[in-house]
Scaffold this motif. Structure first.
Motif, PDB file in Angstrom:
ATOM      1  N   VAL A 131       0.857  -1.185   0.000  1.00 59.20           N
ATOM      2  CA  VAL A 131       0.000   0.000   0.000  1.00 59.20           C
ATOM      3  C   VAL A 131       0.894   1.237   0.000  1.00 59.20           C
ATOM      4  O   VAL A 131       1.795   1.354   0.838  1.00 59.20           O
ATOM      5  N   LEU A 132       0.688   2.131  -0.957  1.00 57.61           N
ATOM      6  CA  LEU A 132       1.465   3.363  -0.953  1.00 57.61           C
ATOM      7  C   LEU A 132       1.038   4.231   0.224  1.00 57.61           C
ATOM      8  O   LEU A 132      -0.153   4.308   0.541  1.00 57.61           O
ATOM      9  N   PRO A 133       1.984   4.867   0.890  1.00 57.08           N
ATOM     10  CA  PRO A 133       1.623   5.694   2.044  1.00 57.08           C
ATOM     11  C   PRO A 133       0.704   6.842   1.643  1.00 57.08           C
ATOM     12  O   PRO A 133       0.796   7.355   0.520  1.00 57.08           O
ATOM     13  N   ASN A 134      -0.143   7.244   2.547  1.00 57.61           N
ATOM     14  CA  ASN A 134      -1.053   8.355   2.298  1.00 57.61           C
ATOM     15  C   ASN A 134      -0.317   9.663   2.604  1.00 57.61           C
ATOM     16  O   ASN A 134      -0.656  10.394   3.528  1.00 57.61           O
ATOM     17  N   PHE A 135       0.708   9.941   1.809  1.00 58.89           N
ATOM     18  CA  PHE A 135       1.568  11.080   2.085  1.00 58.89           C
ATOM     19  C   PHE A 135       0.847  12.401   1.790  1.00 58.89           C
ATOM     20  O   PHE A 135      -0.078  12.474   0.990  1.00 58.89           O
ATOM     21  N   GLU A 136       1.295  13.432   2.494  1.00 58.49           N
ATOM     22  CA  GLU A 136       0.835  14.793   2.248  1.00 58.49           C
ATOM     23  C   GLU A 136       1.885  15.494   1.408  1.00 58.49           C
ATOM     24  O   GLU A 136       3.084  15.312   1.636  1.00 58.49           O
ATOM     25  N   ALA A 137       1.463  16.267   0.433  1.00 58.15           N
ATOM     26  CA  ALA A 137       2.429  16.932  -0.449  1.00 58.15           C
ATOM     27  C   ALA A 137       1.872  18.253  -0.956  1.00 58.15           C
ATOM     28  O   ALA A 137       0.661  18.414  -1.145  1.00 58.15           O
ATOM     29  N   ASP A 138       2.780  19.209  -1.164  1.00 55.93           N
ATOM     30  CA  ASP A 138       2.431  20.452  -1.849  1.00 55.93           C
ATOM     31  C   ASP A 138       2.525  20.208  -3.351  1.00 55.93           C
ATOM     32  O   ASP A 138       3.512  19.629  -3.835  1.00 55.93           O
ATOM     33  N   THR A 139       1.523  20.642  -4.082  1.00 53.61           N
ATOM     34  CA  THR A 139       1.481  20.423  -5.528  1.00 53.61           C
ATOM     35  C   THR A 139       1.025  21.697  -6.233  1.00 53.61           C
ATOM     36  O   THR A 139       0.659  22.683  -5.582  1.00 53.61           O
ATOM     37  N   ILE A 190      -1.674  22.129  -7.588  1.00 53.04           N
ATOM     38  CA  ILE A 190      -3.106  22.374  -7.327  1.00 53.04           C
ATOM     39  C   ILE A 190      -3.372  22.535  -5.837  1.00 53.04           C
ATOM     40  O   ILE A 190      -4.509  22.471  -5.385  1.00 53.04           O
ATOM     41  N   GLY A 191      -2.307  22.738  -5.049  1.00 52.04           N
ATOM     42  CA  GLY A 191      -2.457  22.889  -3.607  1.00 52.04           C
ATOM     43  C   GLY A 191      -2.003  21.648  -2.857  1.00 52.04           C
ATOM     44  O   GLY A 191      -1.479  20.698  -3.438  1.00 52.04           O
ATOM     45  N   LYS A 192      -2.231  21.647  -1.559  1.00 46.37           N
ATOM     46  CA  LYS A 192      -1.812  20.523  -0.718  1.00 46.37           C
ATOM     47  C   LYS A 192      -2.764  19.341  -0.928  1.00 46.37           C
ATOM     48  O   LYS A 192      -3.979  19.527  -0.990  1.00 46.37           O
ATOM     49  N   ILE A 193      -2.199  18.154  -1.035  1.00 44.13           N
ATOM     50  CA  ILE A 193      -3.018  16.956  -1.201  1.00 44.13           C
ATOM     51  C   ILE A 193      -2.603  15.891  -0.191  1.00 44.13           C
ATOM     52  O   ILE A 193      -1.482  15.907   0.331  1.00 44.13           O
TER      53      ILE A 193
END
Length: 222
Positions: free
Chosen positions: A9-17, A19-22
């Motif tokens: 399972v890929l981690p449910n990481f938080e990232a700035d993109t 289109i904003g933070k996801i």
């Protein structure tokens, strides 16, 4: 180096993109996903790749695959680079890139997902992100991983072909043979007995004779 293996399972990481933070899992929802990484912004091979991916965005959408890229530069750089990418496609510069780009300027995600290329380094000696392709299923598990060096651009037509195979074989007890394309014959998986195969494929299947006499090469039409 940490990394992701098939079936993980890929981690449910938080990232700035762009289109904003996801949060990755929320971004995917119940869709399939493709995450493809790049050594850095404003580089020639990466620009051709992202431009090709943009041209194929409707094909990914038809397959319910959400696209997202990653590069080690900032969101601001990504947005400026996006204009070059769309201009490369001879699109008006006001046309937005049809998918977001993750900013990984601290290389935290690249390390977490095992994306760094130890042989390719920037002017400061820091390793660059390799050209990874992760295909993720609706269950958030890694279905396919391909790793290219920084010097070799990817083939997005092949990526679409692989997605077609993954989505087909996720719901049918078949496998796709070498060079398979949608519409061509598929193969009955070896774990199915002759009796089970006859029930599942009432239209029948053909078996290729081989010197061993084993009946394991079985083709069928869907």
């Amino acid at each position: 180096m940490p990394g992701i293996l098939l079936g993980d399972v890929l981690p449910n990481f938080e990232a700035d993109t762009t289109i904003g933070k996801i949060h990755f899992h929320e971004f995917l929802g119940n869709s399939w996903g493709i995450l493809f990484s790049h050594p850095r912004d404003f580089t020639p091979v990466c620009t051709t790749e992202l431009a090709r991916a943009a041209k194929l965005s409707d094909e990914f959408k038809k397959r319910d695959v959400k696209m997202i890229a990653l590069s080690i530069d900032s969101v601001e750089d990504h947005r400026k680079w996006s204009e070059d990418i769309m201009a490369f496609n001879q699109e008006k510069t006001c046309s937005p890139l049809p998918y977001p780009i993750i900013a990984d300027d601290k290389r935290e995600l690249a390390v977490l997902l095992g994306m760094l290329d130890p042989d390719e380094r920037d002017k400061d000696g820091m390793p660059l992100t390799a050209r990874c392709v992760f295909i993720v299923g609706p269950d958030k598990r890694l279905k396919l991983s391909v790793l290219y060096p920084a010097t070799t651009g990817r083939n997005f037509d092949e990526i679409l072909r692989v997605i077609d195979s993954l989505q087909l074989t996720a719901t049918k007890k078949v496998a796709t043979p070498v060079d398979w394309k949608p519409g061509q014959e598929v193969m009955v998986i070896p774990s199915l007995s002759e009796e089970e195969a006859k029930k599942l494929f009432p239209a029948g299947f053909t078996t290729k004779d081989v010197p061993s006499g084993k009946k394991y090469i079985r083709y069928t039409k869907l």
